[in-house]
Write a protein that holds these residues in place. Structure first.
Motif, PDB file in Angstrom:
ATOM      1  N   ALA A   1      50.546 128.033  40.858  1.00  0.00           N
ATOM      2  CA  ALA A   1      49.912 128.542  39.637  1.00  0.00           C
ATOM      3  C   ALA A   1      50.884 128.558  38.470  1.00  0.00           C
ATOM      4  O   ALA A   1      50.502 128.266  37.329  1.00  0.00           O
ATOM      5  CB  ALA A   1      49.352 129.947  39.876  1.00  0.00           C
TER       6      ALA A   1
ATOM      7  N   GLN B   1      45.158 123.088  40.142  1.00  0.00           N
ATOM      8  CA  GLN B   1      45.543 124.162  41.050  1.00  0.00           C
ATOM      9  C   GLN B   1      44.998 123.943  42.451  1.00  0.00           C
ATOM     10  O   GLN B   1      45.728 124.022  43.442  1.00  0.00           O
ATOM     11  CB  GLN B   1      45.051 125.512  40.498  1.00  0.00           C
TER      12      GLN B   1
ATOM     13  N   PHE C   1      48.047 127.887  35.675  1.00  0.00           N
ATOM     14  CA  PHE C   1      46.671 128.193  36.052  1.00  0.00           C
ATOM     15  C   PHE C   1      46.150 129.454  35.378  1.00  0.00           C
ATOM     16  O   PHE C   1      44.969 129.549  35.034  1.00  0.00           O
ATOM     17  CB  PHE C   1      46.574 128.326  37.574  1.00  0.00           C
TER      18      PHE C   1
END
Length: 443
Positions: free
Chosen positions: A51, A75, A56
């Motif tokens: 992430a 992701q 993300f």
């Protein structure tokens, strides 16, 4: 602090929701995929590492929906690789179908909650007026006025414009206003304030923990930029378009080939004979109308359309207008429905055009606009399109004022500098909707 200053909690909540989804699916939905406590912790840590790599959770109130889709794709694609690798390294025998189902369910649920939070916050800002940020704009120009209008028209973004300051306002008055009204963000228009003024505002913002954002001038600052370092010396590099990256270039080109081939095989294969017969019955002349237009790198190509006008000597120098007497009876229908543009998918397949991009103009018009409008030739950094961002935003058809061209150029340049495949798909879907419902500017 302004009302709604709890955005810092959104990211931890998003992490928690995603962690719960990962674990819940393993424990209850797909219990045959067994991970021990330590392996589960490692899995969650790897999700966090990925992430941070994909940004993300870097989703802001101004983040576009297409950017969110790209983040979800990156992701989950990387996490899937890590998940499968971890599964095999633990030497557990699991059905491939079960693993695929788990990852698909995870993708759908993570995407659902991510968009859910995004849309709930937008509705909350718009309806209840919460989670907003107080902003001011310093300097008045066309760009600052457009930003002011954007804040006023898009309440769901959560920006409350407190003041649009004139170019002559003193720094001390601005500082006093910021403190008295608890301003969160300062937007400085480099088109209309001096360098000394902007330097002072930036210094003040940094010293007082205020977000500062600059509205770029018409120089290099208005382009996509990134920093390179030669040793310790920072240098600004200007990237004309994301399509200069080879992966993006070929991704778009492959999409164009597949999409255009689909249209040619399943639509044009039967549409061309029918339209050809109708054109021949309606008026004398060829079925197709070919016109030289400028494409990628300003190279000329033959743009193909169904003929919608009587054969005439001004076809290559005079744009079509409303109630144009040159347009045939069938041509009115073809142009209104945009069916006359369909043969351009042959241009797409041949590599002259793209499915989505700036619409090409006839040579004489293109050369005139290049002389009159700054940055107009930047449209040729990429292939022209059958449809485009300007067209789906209402700027198609007859050019009545210079503003029509300026608005098209604004959207074209934005598209060029912010291209994603998901943006292409969004434009195509809107184009299909307009095709079905009709477009009043198509004539």
């Amino acid at each position: 602090m302004s009302v709604g200053r709890y955005s810092k909690y959104i990211r931890p909540i998003s992490y928690l929701i995603d962690f719960l989804l990962i674990v819940w699916l393993l424990l209850f939905a797909f219990p045959s995929i067994t991970f021990g406590f330590k392996s589960t912790i490692v899995l969650l840590l790897l999700w966090t590492v990925i992430a941070n790599f994909t940004n993300f959770y870097e989703v802001y109130r101004f983040t576009s929906q297409s950017d969110i889709v790209v983040k979800i794709f990156k992701q989950l694609a990387l996490f899937s690789l890590v998940f499968i690798t971890l599964l095999f390294t633990t030497q557990r025998v699991v059905s491939v179908a079960i693993v695929i189902k788990y990852l698909l369910f995870l993708t759908v649920l993570v995407g659902f909650f991510k968009f859910g939070i995004f849309y709930v916050l937008r509705k909350y800002r718009k309806i209840l007026g919460g989670n907003y940020r107080n902003v001011i704009i310093i300097g008045q120009s066309e760009k600052s006025q457009e930003l002011s209008d954007f804040f006023k028209k898009n309440a769901d973004f959560g920006y409350k414009l407190q003041m649009l300051f004139s170019n002559t306002i003193s720094i001390s008055e601005i500082i006093q206003f910021v403190f008295q009204n608890k301003t969160d963000e300062i937007y400085c228009d480099l088109n209309s304030v001096s360098k000394d003024c902007s330097d002072e505002i930036i210094a003040f913002a940094h010293s007082n923990f205020k977000t500062i954002k600059l509205i770029p001038d018409n120089s290099a600052l208005s382009h996509n930029m990134f920093l390179d370092y030669y040793g310790y010396i920072p240098l600004i590099s200007i990237r004309k378009t994301p399509l200069e990256i080879w992966f993006n270039y070929w991704l778009k080109r492959i999409f164009d080939i597949v999409f255009s081939l689909f249209i040619i095989i399943f639509v044009l294969s039967w549409l061309i004979p029918i339209i050809a017969l109708l054109i021949k019955m309606d008026s004398k002349g060829p079925v197709f109308f070919k016109q030289k237009r400028h494409g990628l790198d300003n190279e000329e190509f033959d743009c193909i359309k169904f003929r919608s006008m009587l054969v005439n000597a001004t076809a290559d120098i005079e744009l079509a207008s409303k109630n144009d007497t040159r347009i045939t009876r069938l041509g009115k229908f073809l142009r209104k429905s945009s069916i006359d543009e369909m043969p351009q998918f042959i241009n797409v397949f041949l590599g002259d055009m793209s499915v989505v991009g700036p619409r090409p103009h006839m040579l004489s018009v293109n050369e005139e606009y290049a002389r009159r409008f700054d940055k107009f030739m930047e449209r040729h950094y990429i292939r022209p399109g059958v449809t485009g961002l300007a067209q789906v935003n209402g700027f198609r058809g007859e050019v009545i004022t210079d503003k029509d061209v300026e608005n098209r150029l604004k959207f074209d340049l934005y598209y060029i500098e912010n291209w994603t495949l998901f943006l292409d798909i969004k434009i195509i879907l809107i184009t299909i909707k307009n095709f079905i419902l009709g477009d009043e500017k198509a004539y």
